[in-house]
Design a protein around this motif. Sequence first.
Motif, PDB file in Angstrom:
ATOM      1  N   ALA A 207       0.823  -1.207   0.000  1.00 24.24           N
ATOM      2  CA  ALA A 207       0.000   0.000   0.000  1.00 24.24           C
ATOM      3  C   ALA A 207       0.859   1.259   0.000  1.00 24.24           C
ATOM      4  N   TRP A 208       1.916   1.294   0.830  1.00 18.80           N
ATOM      5  CA  TRP A 208       2.718   2.506   0.911  1.00 18.80           C
ATOM      6  C   TRP A 208       3.537   2.732  -0.353  1.00 18.80           C
ATOM      7  N   VAL A 209       3.981   1.682  -1.013  1.00 20.31           N
ATOM      8  CA  VAL A 209       4.685   1.866  -2.285  1.00 20.31           C
ATOM      9  C   VAL A 209       3.737   2.480  -3.312  1.00 20.31           C
ATOM     10  N   ALA A 210       2.500   2.007  -3.365  1.00 22.56           N
ATOM     11  CA  ALA A 210       1.529   2.595  -4.292  1.00 22.56           C
ATOM     12  C   ALA A 210       1.236   4.045  -3.942  1.00 22.56           C
ATOM     13  N   ALA A 211       1.241   4.368  -2.653  1.00 24.46           N
ATOM     14  CA  ALA A 211       0.930   5.733  -2.213  1.00 24.46           C
ATOM     15  C   ALA A 211       2.041   6.726  -2.552  1.00 24.46           C
ATOM     16  N   GLN A 212       3.183   6.243  -3.021  1.00 20.41           N
ATOM     17  CA  GLN A 212       4.249   7.156  -3.418  1.00 20.41           C
ATOM     18  C   GLN A 212       3.959   7.848  -4.752  1.00 20.41           C
ATOM     19  N   ARG A 213       3.035   7.332  -5.539  1.00 17.44           N
ATOM     20  CA  ARG A 213       2.743   7.894  -6.858  1.00 17.44           C
ATOM     21  C   ARG A 213       1.218   8.013  -7.017  1.00 17.44           C
ATOM     22  N   HIS A 214       0.722   7.979  -8.264  1.00 23.19           N
ATOM     23  CA  HIS A 214      -0.729   8.034  -8.462  1.00 23.19           C
ATOM     24  C   HIS A 214      -1.306   6.678  -8.069  1.00 23.19           C
ATOM     25  N   MET A 215      -1.972   6.654  -6.945  1.00 29.46           N
ATOM     26  CA  MET A 215      -2.313   5.399  -6.266  1.00 29.46           C
ATOM     27  C   MET A 215      -3.469   4.668  -6.936  1.00 29.46           C
ATOM     28  N   GLY A 216      -3.364   3.356  -6.924  1.00 26.92           N
ATOM     29  CA  GLY A 216      -4.444   2.506  -7.414  1.00 26.92           C
ATOM     30  C   GLY A 216      -4.327   1.106  -6.858  1.00 26.92           C
ATOM     31  N   PHE A 217      -5.312   0.262  -7.221  1.00 24.27           N
ATOM     32  CA  PHE A 217      -5.311  -1.154  -6.844  1.00 24.27           C
ATOM     33  C   PHE A 217      -5.383  -1.976  -8.131  1.00 24.27           C
ATOM     34  N   GLU A 218      -4.702  -3.118  -8.141  1.00 24.90           N
ATOM     35  CA  GLU A 218      -4.814  -4.053  -9.265  1.00 24.90           C
ATOM     36  C   GLU A 218      -4.666  -5.463  -8.722  1.00 24.90           C
ATOM     37  N   MET A 219      -5.700  -5.900  -8.043  1.00 21.67           N
ATOM     38  CA  MET A 219      -5.732  -7.242  -7.476  1.00 21.67           C
ATOM     39  C   MET A 219      -7.205  -7.567  -7.237  1.00 21.67           C
ATOM     40  N   ASP A 220      -7.455  -8.764  -6.759  1.00 25.42           N
ATOM     41  CA  ASP A 220      -8.828  -9.174  -6.473  1.00 25.42           C
ATOM     42  C   ASP A 220      -9.143  -8.795  -5.029  1.00 25.42           C
ATOM     43  N   PRO A 221      -9.988  -7.798  -4.798  1.00 25.52           N
ATOM     44  CA  PRO A 221     -10.264  -7.393  -3.415  1.00 25.52           C
ATOM     45  C   PRO A 221     -10.956  -8.482  -2.602  1.00 25.52           C
ATOM     46  N   ARG A 222     -11.455  -9.521  -3.280  1.00 27.41           N
ATOM     47  CA  ARG A 222     -12.096 -10.623  -2.557  1.00 27.41           C
ATOM     48  C   ARG A 222     -11.081 -11.466  -1.791  1.00 27.41           C
ATOM     49  N   GLU A 223      -9.779 -11.293  -2.093  1.00 28.26           N
ATOM     50  CA  GLU A 223      -8.749 -12.072  -1.389  1.00 28.26           C
ATOM     51  C   GLU A 223      -8.352 -11.447  -0.059  1.00 28.26           C
ATOM     52  N   LEU A 224      -8.728 -10.201   0.187  1.00 25.92           N
ATOM     53  CA  LEU A 224      -8.239  -9.479   1.353  1.00 25.92           C
ATOM     54  C   LEU A 224      -8.841  -9.999   2.651  1.00 25.92           C
ATOM     55  N   THR A 225      -7.986 -10.135   3.657  1.00 21.28           N
ATOM     56  CA  THR A 225      -8.489 -10.415   5.000  1.00 21.28           C
ATOM     57  C   THR A 225      -9.042  -9.117   5.594  1.00 21.28           C
ATOM     58  N   GLU A 226      -9.708  -9.228   6.725  1.00 19.31           N
ATOM     59  CA  GLU A 226     -10.240  -8.032   7.377  1.00 19.31           C
ATOM     60  C   GLU A 226      -9.115  -7.061   7.740  1.00 19.31           C
ATOM     61  N   HIS A 227      -7.990  -7.605   8.223  1.00 17.92           N
ATOM     62  CA  HIS A 227      -6.848  -6.761   8.565  1.00 17.92           C
ATOM     63  C   HIS A 227      -6.288  -6.083   7.321  1.00 17.92           C
ATOM     64  N   GLU A 228      -6.105  -6.837   6.240  1.00 10.83           N
ATOM     65  CA  GLU A 228      -5.551  -6.257   5.016  1.00 10.83           C
ATOM     66  C   GLU A 228      -6.458  -5.166   4.468  1.00 10.83           C
ATOM     67  N   ALA A 229      -7.753  -5.396   4.491  1.00 12.94           N
ATOM     68  CA  ALA A 229      -8.692  -4.393   3.993  1.00 12.94           C
ATOM     69  C   ALA A 229      -8.606  -3.106   4.814  1.00 12.94           C
ATOM     70  N   LYS A 230      -8.452  -3.251   6.123  1.00 18.81           N
ATOM     71  CA  LYS A 230      -8.360  -2.060   6.970  1.00 18.81           C
ATOM     72  C   LYS A 230      -7.084  -1.273   6.675  1.00 18.81           C
ATOM     73  N   VAL A 231      -5.953  -1.979   6.569  1.00 17.48           N
ATOM     74  CA  VAL A 231      -4.695  -1.296   6.283  1.00 17.48           C
ATOM     75  C   VAL A 231      -4.783  -0.570   4.942  1.00 17.48           C
ATOM     76  N   LEU A 232      -5.308  -1.246   3.935  1.00 15.55           N
ATOM     77  CA  LEU A 232      -5.399  -0.633   2.619  1.00 15.55           C
ATOM     78  C   LEU A 232      -6.324   0.578   2.638  1.00 15.55           C
ATOM     79  N   ALA A 233      -7.452   0.458   3.287  1.00 13.04           N
ATOM     80  CA  ALA A 233      -8.383   1.590   3.374  1.00 13.04           C
ATOM     81  C   ALA A 233      -7.752   2.765   4.123  1.00 13.04           C
ATOM     82  N   ASP A 234      -6.979   2.472   5.181  1.00 14.22           N
ATOM     83  CA  ASP A 234      -6.346   3.541   5.961  1.00 14.22           C
ATOM     84  C   ASP A 234      -5.295   4.278   5.131  1.00 14.22           C
ATOM     85  N   VAL A 235      -4.453   3.540   4.399  1.00 14.17           N
ATOM     86  CA  VAL A 235      -3.430   4.174   3.574  1.00 14.17           C
ATOM     87  C   VAL A 235      -4.081   4.964   2.440  1.00 14.17           C
ATOM     88  N   THR A 236      -5.127   4.397   1.865  1.00 14.23           N
ATOM     89  CA  THR A 236      -5.837   5.098   0.799  1.00 14.23           C
ATOM     90  C   THR A 236      -6.443   6.396   1.321  1.00 14.23           C
TER      91      THR A 236
END
Length: 692
Positions: A541-570
């Motif tokens: 997440a933080w590497v993506a936040a260094q530039r024009h941020m986006g996601f390119e993965m299946d969000p259905r794979e995220l655990t509850e913890h991963e989703a929270k971290v990603l949402a917080d960084v976003t």
Amino acid sequence: MTHHWRLDDGRQTLVLAARGGSLPECVYWGAALPGGENLETLVAAHALDVTGGMLDETPGLSLCPEAARSFPGQPGLVLRDGGGTPLQPRFSFAETREKDSGLHLVYRDAATGIGLTFRFKPDLETHVITCETTLNADRPVHLHWLAAPVLPAPHLSDELIDVAGRWCGEFQLIRTPWSAGLRARESRTGRSGHEHFPGLIIPARGTTNTQGEAYGFHYGWSGGHRMLAEELPDGRRQVQFGHATGSQTTPGTQFQTAPLYLAYSNTGLNGCAVAFQRHARDRIIHQPNRTRPVHYNCWEAVYFDHKLPDLQDIATRAASLGAERFVLDDGWFGRRDDDTSSLGDWQVDARKYPEGLGPLINHVHALGMTFGLWFEPEMVNENSDLFRAHPDWVLGPMDQMRGRQQLVLNLARGDVRDHLYARIAAILSDHAVEYIKWDHNRVLPMPDAAQTSGSYALIDRLRADFPQVEIESCASGGGRIDFGILQRTQRVWLSDSNDALERLRIQHDAALFLPGSVTGSHVGPRHCHTSGRSLDISMRAWVAAQRHMGFEMDPRELTEHEAKVLADVTRWWKGNRDWLMRADILRLDSADPAVIAELQLAQGGSRFVTFAAKAATSAQISPRPLRLTGLEPMTTYRIDLINRSAAPGLSRGSPALKRGPLDVSGAYLMGHGVTLPWHFPETMWVLEGTRL
């Protein structure tokens, strides 16, 4: 008689001079000279002595070195007349024109009917000088090589830095020692290329990211190109850039190089980087100030397996994480179930979308996101309706090697461009598409400048008629990135690698030329599809936040913890993007080779963020202080570690930044540096700073 001309942009001065009507040469390029500098004296001081084993005069290293004037190195022009006979013009001064705050120098050879015009334009805000060369002929000639204005390279330099790379490994900096002879880089793939980004930086001896002198070059052309860096027998050095040799395949009466962008720095490599970043953002790219939305691309979630309910579910999850744009990638058109068919058939696949794209677009819009669509207009599959109807539209012979199961359409043909325009325009007219991912997944069968010009013409026509549609340049990742394509697009897909560790290095080195606002960087899947590496969500997440941020993965794979971290960084990125996307990206000199770090400094210097990533295991136990840059020495800054909760259990001490913010001077931060807590490899600290 001597002519001389001076160009200034407030940071660099370029002085040109010509003796006796011959072609001008650069007699000074470097730090800004005093306004009253005597140019006649500079010209006289520039002359070289003559000794044994030399001609009685030193042939000029002109803006286009002439073989006919005994120049001992690579000439700036190679051409033949209509019958194939080599031509070696001897140019004489014709006129000077000052136009649009720029300088035009016109030269002509009456015997051959050949003329050269050199154009220079300094930018007082970005501190980039743009120059180009135009050749005119009274009758058609065959052009083999034409250099943009040729510049000398500095003598107090031990090496040059050019750029190599590969698929999923773009922007690899190559340091080559100067030596007698020629360093040549040529992209003959018909695009700027993963392998040969058209850039060069020449550092003076002792230059680092943050200190010393450097001279930067970028050739703004998306086709095949050539770079020459040559040390002559007399010790002088020259740099040439131009289209790939032989890529002008038909005779003509006018040829023009692409713009060559020049930047001088006395603040290390960063000075060139900031000049190029600002020039790309503020001068090259149209609509550079548009708010950058958080981007979601579905490619690595579904590939060609498009099912409307799955895509709607994915879009809903992406929006809940903070995405603001949804891009439907390859697989929506023709009968496109893999990469063997349907390129060229730009009509919605009724098998996958029986009601068209409307239901998906409506769902995306209802979530508050805009909608984007993937195209690869310059290519065709043999298994396609377009190829079956028009096999003559293919560029090159039919027995050529295939690439990704596809051939190239000949965009030099007006009928090909008209057909592609009609098909793409119909999709854009019938659907609420706000974004195009424009891909280019194979190289050309041979270098062909007309193909690049045709691609430009097609994109220009679409942009004129659909100005609200933003376009991303993708070419199997970073295969077509340069200021030429960026005049027509607003974003680049830097690499197909979504491995955060690899992406960290790629985007760090690409910042020598590219601003964050155009550099797409996405959070990839937990298990990277191109490297096989698995990385923690925080690092991704933080590497993506260094530039024009986006996601390119299946969000259905995220655990509850991963989703929270990603949402917080976003959420953090959204809260800071307005200043981040206009910030200068400054590479830091790290005392620890395992740490890749950069500082992004807001316009006006009121705030900054430092990303310090530990890409490997350090040789020493304790973190070494990280020196910052670009700050005001006598000003106090409040610095705070915003992700201190990520400190691992092995970090058992209590350095000050683990407890809270610090107020320290810019002099301390740049002279001693900030001491960060210990952390594992493949993790990143994020440090915010505010000027008090």
